[in-house]
Write an enzyme that holds these catalytic residues in place. Structure first.
Site, short mmCIF file in Angstrom:
data_model
loop_
_atom_site.label_atom_id
_atom_site.label_comp_id
_atom_site.label_asym_id
_atom_site.label_seq_id
_atom_site.Cartn_x
_atom_site.Cartn_y
_atom_site.Cartn_z
N ASP A 17 0.81 -1.22 0.00
CA ASP A 17 0.00 0.00 0.00
C ASP A 17 0.84 1.26 0.00
OD1 ASP A 17 -1.85 -2.08 0.54
OD2 ASP A 17 -3.19 -0.66 1.51
N ASP A 125 -7.06 2.23 11.96
CA ASP A 125 -5.79 2.96 11.98
C ASP A 125 -5.88 4.36 11.41
OD1 ASP A 125 -4.15 1.30 13.39
OD2 ASP A 125 -3.25 0.33 11.65
#
Length: 412
Positions: A17, A125
């Site tokens: 990512d 997160d």
């Protein structure tokens, strides 16, 4: 490096990512710097630095945060017996405050107008990082690619990310054949996404990175003694080989080592994310599992029962929830953090632990200091009075029965 839109400091892991995000931010016209937080994950940080520069980062910062992670986050969590939904030891949550704090510190120093991260738009997160960013620097701007249509429409799934990485020549460990994602630090590793999204799929044996399969763990138990001072672990002695360790980071790292080879610390759960979505996660928390088990046991010997009950209900639960929900820098979490130390004043002593095929078994404990006054062998004995007069229980029972007699009568 010339840029049209300003400077961004990206929290960079070197994984799929954030590698794609790094390339994408540069493509969008930002001067992008990469920040790598060493919180104990088993990575080649120089290789990650080299990779970030190869992708196009203008600067790369590798920061060793292990000591503050252990002393400021892990040990207070052990003192509080922090746990979420009675099973998750909060490994990911605990690391976020120290990572975010250093990121803001570097961003300010480098004159960055923006910070960025690789968190998904469905996870916890994103909340943890961004609440920390805003608490620490209220005027910071955040670029969250996974919440931007221009990004998530282009990269609709992990396969699209993998294709983009291959196109750009970005090497990533993840493949289409093993499409789960991980987050690792000194406290734990998490696994989620991909095949794990089906909660009834048994994780493949090769997924587990840290711990030996309990079935394959040694047939001989390993015995250690952990010494606590005011609820903080200060020494570990291994009775199998005589090894002894006292320094904080070394101590925790060593507990990870002995737990891993004995298959301690695996869980597979479905949890309730802060944003309201259920999520399946698999976790390995080897050393943390040992410490929490030993610490709770020592509290049974050294902590006043009413204080312990009050702490469990009014500190442990809300503190754990605050950590999980990214509220570490909130006033209520600061209050709870300061309350933890008071509850641990007398939690000093040693705990004997046996590690065997995934189990953490307590084999004895000794209290030191004022906490040793709570347990009186003679007073507790069934073989002698020890200064206790059984007749005193008559009045005690009668007083406590008054309301029960009335309640029962009114209900008949």
């Amino acid at each position: 490096m010339a840029s049209d839109k300003g400077k961004v400091l990206l929290a960079y892991s070197g994984g799929l990512d954030t590698s794609v995000i790094l390339a994408w931010l540069i493509e969008q016209g930002y001067e992008t710097m990469a920040y790598i937080a060493d919180v104990g994950q088993e990575e080649d940080f120089e290789a990650i630095r080299t990779k970030a520069l190869a992708v196009g980062a203008s600067k790369v910062f590798v920061e060793d945060l292990k000591e503050e992670f252990v002393k400021e986050q892990i040990f207070p969590a052990i003192q509080a017996n922090a746990i979420y939904e009675s099973v998750y030891l909060l490994g990911t949550s605990l690391a976020r405050p120290v990572i975010a704090r250093k990121q803001i510190e570097i961003a300010e120093r480098e004159g960055c107008q923006y910070v960025s991260h690789g968190c998904t738009g469905k996870g916890n997160d994103q909340v943890r990082f961004e609440l920390a960013y805003y608490a620490l620097k209220s005027d910071i701007e955040v670029i969250a690619p996974w919440r931007l249509p221009v990004f998530f429409n282009r990269f609709a799934g992990r396969s699209a990310l993998l294709d983009f990485a291959a196109e750009k020549g970005i090497h990533v460990a993840q493949t289409k054949a093993k499409p789960w994602s991980t987050d690792e630090n000194l406290f734990h590793i998490s696994y989620e996404a991909g095949i794990l999204e089906d909660p009834n799929i048994t994780p493949p044996k090769e997924m587990w990175k840290l711990t030996v399969d309990p079935e394959d763990a040694p047939n001989t138990p390993e015995r250690i003694t952990i010494t606590f001072e005011k609820g903080i672990p200060v020494k570990v002695v291994n009775h199998n080989d005589g090894h002894e360790v006292t320094e904080a980071v070394e101590l925790f790292t060593y507990l990870n080592t002995v737990a891993r080879r004995n298959g301690v610390g695996r869980i597979d759960i479905v949890e309730s994310r802060f944003i309201g979505v259920k999520s399946r996660g698999c976790y390995e928390t080897p050393g943390g599992t040992i410490l929490r088990t030993a610490h709770k046991d020592l509290e049974g010997l050294t902590l006043d029962g009413q204080l312990r009950a009050t702490r469990d209900q009014n500190i442990t639960i809300p503190y754990s929830r605050a950590l999980y929900n990214g509220q570490y820098f909130s006033p209520e979490c600061e209050f709870l953090s300061k309350s933890i130390a008071f509850t641990q004043t007398n939690v000093t002593g040693e705990v004997k632990v046996k590690l065997y095929k995934g189990n953490t078994v307590i084999e004895g404990r000794v209290a030191r200091g004022p906490g040793a006054l709570l347990y009186d062998m003679q007073e507790s004995s069934m073989d002698e009075q020890g200064g206790y007069n059984p007749e005193d229980a008559n009045g005690f029972i009668k007083i406590h029965s008054i309301r029960l007699k009335k309640w029962t009568a009114s209900d008949m």
